[in-house]
Design an enzyme around this catalytic site. Structure first.
Site, PDB file in Angstrom:
ATOM      1  N   TYR A 164      40.639  60.745  50.835  1.00 37.36           N
ATOM      2  CA  TYR A 164      41.046  59.379  51.009  1.00 37.36           C
ATOM      3  C   TYR A 164      43.004  59.693  51.011  1.00 37.36           C
ATOM      4  CZ  TYR A 164      42.942  54.734  49.904  1.00 37.36           C
ATOM      5  OH  TYR A 164      43.474  53.643  49.646  1.00 37.36           O
ATOM      6  N   LEU A 224      51.742  23.645  46.491  1.00 32.52           N
ATOM      7  CA  LEU A 224      52.934  22.851  46.033  1.00 32.52           C
ATOM      8  C   LEU A 224      54.094  23.129  47.102  1.00 32.52           C
ATOM      9  CD1 LEU A 224      53.419  24.021  42.415  1.00 32.52           C
ATOM     10  CD2 LEU A 224      52.770  21.922  43.107  1.00 32.52           C
ATOM     11  N   GLU A 258      57.536  23.086  33.767  1.00 27.40           N
ATOM     12  CA  GLU A 258      56.814  24.523  33.255  1.00 27.40           C
ATOM     13  C   GLU A 258      57.178  25.653  34.383  1.00 27.40           C
ATOM     14  OE1 GLU A 258      52.436  23.951  34.192  1.00 27.40           O
ATOM     15  OE2 GLU A 258      53.275  21.824  34.143  1.00 27.40           O
ATOM     16  N   LYS A 308      56.462  28.580  36.754  1.00 31.97           N
ATOM     17  CA  LYS A 308      55.552  28.690  37.854  1.00 31.97           C
ATOM     18  C   LYS A 308      55.108  30.284  37.714  1.00 31.97           C
ATOM     19  CE  LYS A 308      54.451  28.075  42.789  1.00 31.97           C
ATOM     20  NZ  LYS A 308      54.089  29.312  43.220  1.00 31.97           N
ATOM     21  N   ARG A 361      40.896  30.507  44.115  1.00 29.78           N
ATOM     22  CA  ARG A 361      41.262  29.586  44.959  1.00 29.78           C
ATOM     23  C   ARG A 361      40.932  29.514  46.411  1.00 29.78           C
ATOM     24  NH1 ARG A 361      45.570  28.602  48.525  1.00 29.78           N
ATOM     25  NH2 ARG A 361      46.224  26.244  48.420  1.00 29.78           N
TER      26      ARG A 361
END
Ligand code: IVH
Length: 720
Positions: free
Chosen positions: A55, A102, A135, A137, A158
């Site tokens: 590899y 957001l 707050e 992020k 998510r």
């Protein structure tokens, strides 16, 4: 362990020093596919098929090719993206409530605009305070944890926001994630959301261990958190020090608080860790001060953050504000200033984009900015290089950019790195002003036309006039088509598209779906660049994409001004491909009613409509779309939640007293209704407040139901 067999061109036998440019390109693409397959087996399936030494040899050869041919090293290169590749091996789970993202603010003015928008939307008086939570992020990986009867039953990533991966077994190994919620009177169903992250010291220590064990290292704490969480063997995750901050929620059968800050307190009481730096702010000044304070502490925090997040504290206001496309109106991420670095501009290359726009790209001495090696950066346009913009406005005080200059580059988040300044003292004596080409670099050598850019961007855009004949534009269209947010075809990345296009195996999107049939003639596995397995995998990933959602499909066509958000708005507005396609054909034939109907959709205006009309007026495009829709199945847009006004057309008129016009429009659209500006026979309801005039008369004329504001609320079940 046995080595994978693949049919090769013979280029794999040639030492890197002996490769021609063409061979190097093909070999680089082949290695990329092969390395990615090994990464997938290693990271996701936990079943490598090559020895580590083999590899490493593949990776060394890949990097050596890039060292000889630096143009092959783009931001997408595997040598830039070290660490874990995304998992494919986990079961998919649909989120009961989508996990959205957001919107960003980059300046103090953006923050003031955000607060101003909220004030207008809710029609608040200047004196009425808005309380926010502020707050950090966290730069980690968002996670949704589902509890039923207080017991942890699912942990889901998510994913694309609608559907994530089931990593339940792995999240159970995190100490910060309770298996059983604490407290009494718990909601029966409760989805707690937050960020999984790895601390900086733990990340460094993990990489040390990886290195010592001759395992691949991770590029940053976020990658290492993602790689650690996406292990098929949860004992590997358990051995990795992962943490979790709770900051949000999805489905909740009962709300335990009425404010964001109350929810954070409840999370803490239920056994979660919430971020201790969270603060209550009451003005734009408070928010901006919080941002500065956290930015100053950023380097000392033991976890990575990339900004701060402000959220409206009152949950009833959050509910009223709702969402615009994929982001809430009630929250924003205020990002930190971009990271900068100094390097030398070696050359300027002209790239032709999907829409024919010519972008000058700076080829740089490689430099590390924010942990990523940057070799290419945008120079925006001709005026930007000259230092003189529209109407003689000076850019960088009028300093031009020349090849050989020492330049300052910056990179912010996912944004493309850009050249922002020149260190004039270091300009070589013989550096000459740059002359922007007058002809497109494509073989057609078509004239370059200049086009003013509306809006904030500085300077004029140069565009190739070759349109569909310009091979660069065709290639860029194809690259966009297969990109992650469009058709997302595994194994068909930018390099493969270039290779396939040059060989004329794929020159338009529909041909991707006929490639397998045509492969009897082409014999990809014998053409080089691909082995049997990768050809097999490529065809199965193409087959897997024959069904596609309407919004993605619209986006993938690459029509100017139709980004993801617009595509989603159009998909929701029309529901089916047929309805959308029919509307576009009518637009192309200048049908005024269709234009009005489309204009009534949220976020759709003249620019988008003109662009759709122009696209569907062009015979060439109609052919591309027609051939493509014969090969794929476009799925209808997801229906908005059951509601009595879903699919109905509503007109609001008069002065509304219980909600602002924006709020009324957003609410109706959330419930699946179309909001129109004028009354026609297609209108289902007119909601009229005091002072309604001609629209009321129009409603009567067409026999359309007229509702008061109270009747509207009664109808949609929000009883007021
Ligand atoms: S609130 C509707 N709060 O940022 C979305 N997100 O760009 C509400 N993130 O996917 C998200 N820290 O992964 C929120 N304190 C915080 C966050 C945070 C990090 C991430 C999250 C989300 C992304 C949105």
């Amino acid at each position: 362990m046995k080595s994978r067999k693949s049919a090769k061109t013979g280029a794999d036998k040639i030492e890197v020093d002996g490769l021609t440019e063409k061979q190097a390109k093909a070999e680089h693409a082949r290695l990329e596919v092969e390395i990615k397959q090994h990464d997938e087996r290693y990271y996701q399936k936990d079943a490598p098929t090559v020895s580590d030494a083999d590899y490493d040899a593949l990776r060394r050869r890949y990097v050596a090719i890039e060292e000889r041919f630096p143009d092959l090293c783009t931001l997408e290169s595997l040598s830039v993206r070290v660490g874990a590749a995304p998992a494919r091996g986990f079961a998919k789970v649909r989120h009961a409530v989508a996990m959205l993202s957001l919107d960003n603010a980059f300046s103090d003015e953006d923050v003031a605009d955000f607060v101003g928008r909220i004030r207008r939307f809710l029609n608040l008086k200047e004196a009425e305070p808005i309380v926010f939570t502020a707050e950090p992020k966290i730069d980690g990986l968002s996670m949704s944890l589902r509890y039923e009867g207080g017991q942890l039953v699912k942990g889901v990533t998510r994913g694309d926001g609608s559907e994530g991966e089931d990593v339940t077994a792995n999240v159970r190994t995190l100490k910060d994630i309770p298996h059983q919620l604490k407290g009494s009177g718990l909601p029966e169903i409760c989805e707690v959301r937050g960020e999984v992250y790895m601390t900086k010291p733990d990340f460094i220590a993990l990489n040390e261990r990886q290195k010592a064990a001759e395992e691949p290292v991770f590029a940053n704490p976020r990658n290492s958190a993602a790689g650690s969480l996406r292990q098929k063997d949860s004992s590997v995750t358990a051995s990795r020090p992962l943490h979790f901050f709770a900051y949000g929620w999805g489905q909740m059968s009962k709300m335990p608080a009425e404010t964001q800050s109350g929810m954070l307190k409840w999370f803490a009481s239920a056994g979660f860790i919430t971020n201790p730096l969270t603060k209550i702010c009451r003005s734009v000044e408070d928010l901006v001060e919080f941002h500065r304070g956290i930015e100053l502490r950023r380097a000392k925090l033991d976890y990575d953050i990339d900004g701060v997040v402000y959220k409206v504290d009152r949950l009833d206001w959050q509910g009223r504000l709702g969402f615009v496309s994929r982001s809430p109106r009630w929250a924003i991420a205020h990002k930190f200033a971009a990271e900068k670095a100094i390097t030398v501009l070696r050359d300027i290359e002209i790239q032709v984009g999907r829409t024919g726009a010519l972008t000058p790209v700076a080829k740089l001495e490689p430099v590390t900015v924010g942990g990523v090696v940057v070799q290419n950066a945008t120079l925006h346009n001709e005026d930007y290089i000259k230092g003189v913009g529209k109407d003689g406005a000076l850019i960088r005080n009028g300093v031009d950019i020349r090849i050989g200059d020492t330049v300052i580059i910056q990179r912010a988040g996912d944004v493309i790195p850009q050249v922002v300044d020149v260190v004039l003292d270091k300009r070589p004596k013989d550096a000459m002003p740059y002359h922007f080409p007058k002809k497109c670099p494509c073989h057609l050598k078509t004239d370059v036309v200049r086009e003013e850019i509306a809006g904030g961007e500085e300077g004029a855009r140069a565009r190739c006039s070759g349109e569909f004949a310009c091979p660069y534009q065709k290639i860029e269209h194809l690259k966009h088509f297969v990109s992650r947010r469009a058709f997302d075809i595994d194994g068909l990345g930018e390099k493969q598209i270039e290779l396939f296009f040059e060989n004329e195996w794929i020159v338009e999107p529909a041909e991707i779906f006929t490639l397998e049939e045509r492969n009897k003639k082409i014999k990809l596995e014998e053409q080089g660049g691909f082995g049997d397995t990768s050809v097999h995998n490529l065809f199965s990933s193409i087959r897997a994409r024959r069904d596609i959602g309407l919004d993605r499909f619209i986006y993938s066509l690459g029509i100017r001004h139709i980004g993801e958000t617009t595509a989603l708005a159009l998909a929701r507005g029309y529901g089916t491909w047929k309805a959308f396609h029919d509307a576009c054909l009518k637009l192309a034939a200048n049908d005024a009613e269709t234009r009005q109907e489309m204009d009534a959709l949220d976020q759709i205006g003249d620019t988008v409509i003109d662009s759709l009309a122009a696209y569907f007026r062009e015979k060439h495009n109609l052919g591309i779309v027609e051939r493509l829709t014969k090969r794929v199945r476009v799925l209808d847009a997801e229906k908005p939640a059951e509601s009595p006004v879903a699919g109905k057309t509503v007109v609001f008129t008069g002065s509304l007293e219980q909600m602002t016009r924006d709020e009324a429009k957003a609410m109706a659209e959330r419930l699946g209704a179309k909001v129109a500006g004028a009354v026609s026979k297609k209108t289902d309801y007119v909601v009229a407040g005091p002072g309604a005039g001609s629209k009321l008369a129009e409603a009567k004329k067409h026999g359309v139901a007229v509702l008061s504001e109270d009747e509207w609320f009664k109808l949609v079940g929000k009883g007021k």
